[in-house]
Design an enzyme around this catalytic site. Structure first.
Site, short mmCIF file in Angstrom:
data_model
loop_
_atom_site.label_atom_id
_atom_site.label_comp_id
_atom_site.label_asym_id
_atom_site.label_seq_id
_atom_site.Cartn_x
_atom_site.Cartn_y
_atom_site.Cartn_z
CB THR A 38 4.89 41.83 60.01
OG1 THR A 38 5.36 40.51 60.03
CG2 THR A 38 5.94 42.78 60.58
NE ARG B 119 12.09 33.57 58.06
CZ ARG B 119 11.28 34.62 58.03
NH1 ARG B 119 10.72 35.06 59.13
NH2 ARG B 119 11.04 35.24 56.89
CB VAL B 120 16.18 35.83 62.21
CG1 VAL B 120 15.99 37.33 62.34
CG2 VAL B 120 16.39 35.19 63.58
N GLY B 121 13.68 36.71 60.13
CA GLY B 121 13.33 37.42 58.90
C GLY B 121 13.89 38.83 58.87
CB THR C 4 4.40 43.61 56.18
OG1 THR C 4 3.80 42.38 56.59
CG2 THR C 4 3.54 44.24 55.11
N GLY D 211 10.25 38.03 54.41
CA GLY D 211 11.41 38.76 54.91
C GLY D 211 12.68 38.49 54.13
#
Ligand code: ASP
Length: 329
Positions: A191, A219-221, A242, A245
């Site tokens: 990231t 999924r969202v981090g 980074t 998450g």
């Protein structure tokens, strides 16, 4: 390039056709600033990013050197990685979720606390640019999924196939042995979080990722979440993260680090404290990676990671450096 020349040139670009005497006074006016604690400090333009993305900080520096804003610098720096198909955790070429879909998360934040984010965005090559449009063209902070994609098309972004042949082949191979279980993959962590200070001393930041490889669909981090993956307070400094998450979200990591700097910690001390808070909640775990980087108003930097191997890239008037960060384990 010497600092004096940089300031002169950057003032020149900002001022367009201003004459030389005016340039000099422009430099005088903009070379120092008042911090939140009422101390006068020099303005130190800088671009800093997670990992060793030298092309990203070089691009951000190019923007700053031409007199551009920190907001433009972080966006354009982040876009370099989004477009790079060799980087398999950002933008085009990112690894997909376990269904084989590449879904992208990004956010951006400016000196005034304005921010924009996109979550679970598909088919768009530069999520950070869409995040900026969310910030500037809508009354909202976050757009997700199909709505974000529709908004991107309305803003003129082109539909793009994000799954490269390399990432597709790796995903097919993963499916054969993985039993369909997303794993905490400590090697999959490129990231980009990028922070900058411009010639006016103003700070901005951006963060963009394809997230954890082979994650559950949906999924969202942390990366698109203001406060978790990124936080900017123009009076104090900025931080970005980074790594895994979920752990950064649990501690509102980047906000925490900026608040620790507000309390007087240096960027380095603040990053260390942030990582230690996470580890205090994960005493027996060594299987994940989290790194923070931070800058303060003076242009000082810091970086700290749970595991060895984390580096961060800095670009200033002295040139660029790749700093291996200290680590907890
Ligand atoms: N922080 C990102 C996420 O959890 C991934 C990473 O930085 O490796 O989505």
């Amino acid at each position: 390039m010497q600092r004096r020349n940089f300031l002169k040139n950057s003032s020149a670009a900002a001022a367009g056709l201003l004459s030389a005497p005016l340039l000099t006074s422009c430099k005088e006016e903009t070379s120092t600033q008042m911090t939140a604690s009422n101390t006068i400090v020099p303005i130190r333009p800088i671009a800093i990013c997670t990992w060793n993305f030298e092309n990203a900080t070089a691009k951000a520096w190019e923007v700053l050197q031409k007199g551009g804003t920190s907001l433009d610098a972080v966006q354009q720096g982040a876009m370099v990685e989004e477009a790079d198909t060799n980087n398999q955790t950002v933008g085009v070429g990112g690894r997909p979720d376990r269904e084989g879909n590449v879904t992208l998360d990004a956010c951006i934040m400016d000196k005034d606390g304005n921010c924009g984010a996109v979550l679970y965005l598909q088919n768009i090559a530069s999520p950070v640019s869409v995040a900026r449009k969310v910030m500037e063209e809508t009354p909202h902070v976050m757009l997700a999924g199909k709505g974000a994609e529709q908004f991107a098309y309305e803003q003129g972004f082109q539909k793009t196939d994000l799954l490269t042949e390399k990432s597709r082949k790796e995903w097919l191979a993963w499916k054969k042995t993985s039993e369909y279980k997303p794993i905490i993959n400590i090697e999959n962590h490129d990231t980009i979080g990028i922070l900058a200070i411009d010639k006016d001393g103003d700070i901005a930041g951006a963060c963009t990722t394809s997230g954890m490889a082979y994650k559950y669909a949906g999924r969202v981090g942390d990366s698109p979440l203001i406060g978790a993956g990124l936080f900017v307070d123009n009076e104090i400094g900025a931080a970005t993260a980074t790594g895994v998450g979920e752990e950064v979200v649990r501690t509102v990591g980047s906000f925490l680090i900026v608040e620790l700097m507000r309390q007087g910690k240096s960027p380095q001390e603040a990053c260390e404290e942030g990582v230690k808070r996470i580890m205090a909640k994960n005493k027996d775990r060594t299987d994940f990676q989290i790194g923070f980087i931070a800058i303060n108003k003076k242009g000082e930097t810091g970086g700290y990671c749970i595991q060895p191997g984390f580096t961060y890239r800095t670009f200033t008037e002295e040139g660029h450096t790749n700093t291996p960060s200290a680590s907890f384990l």
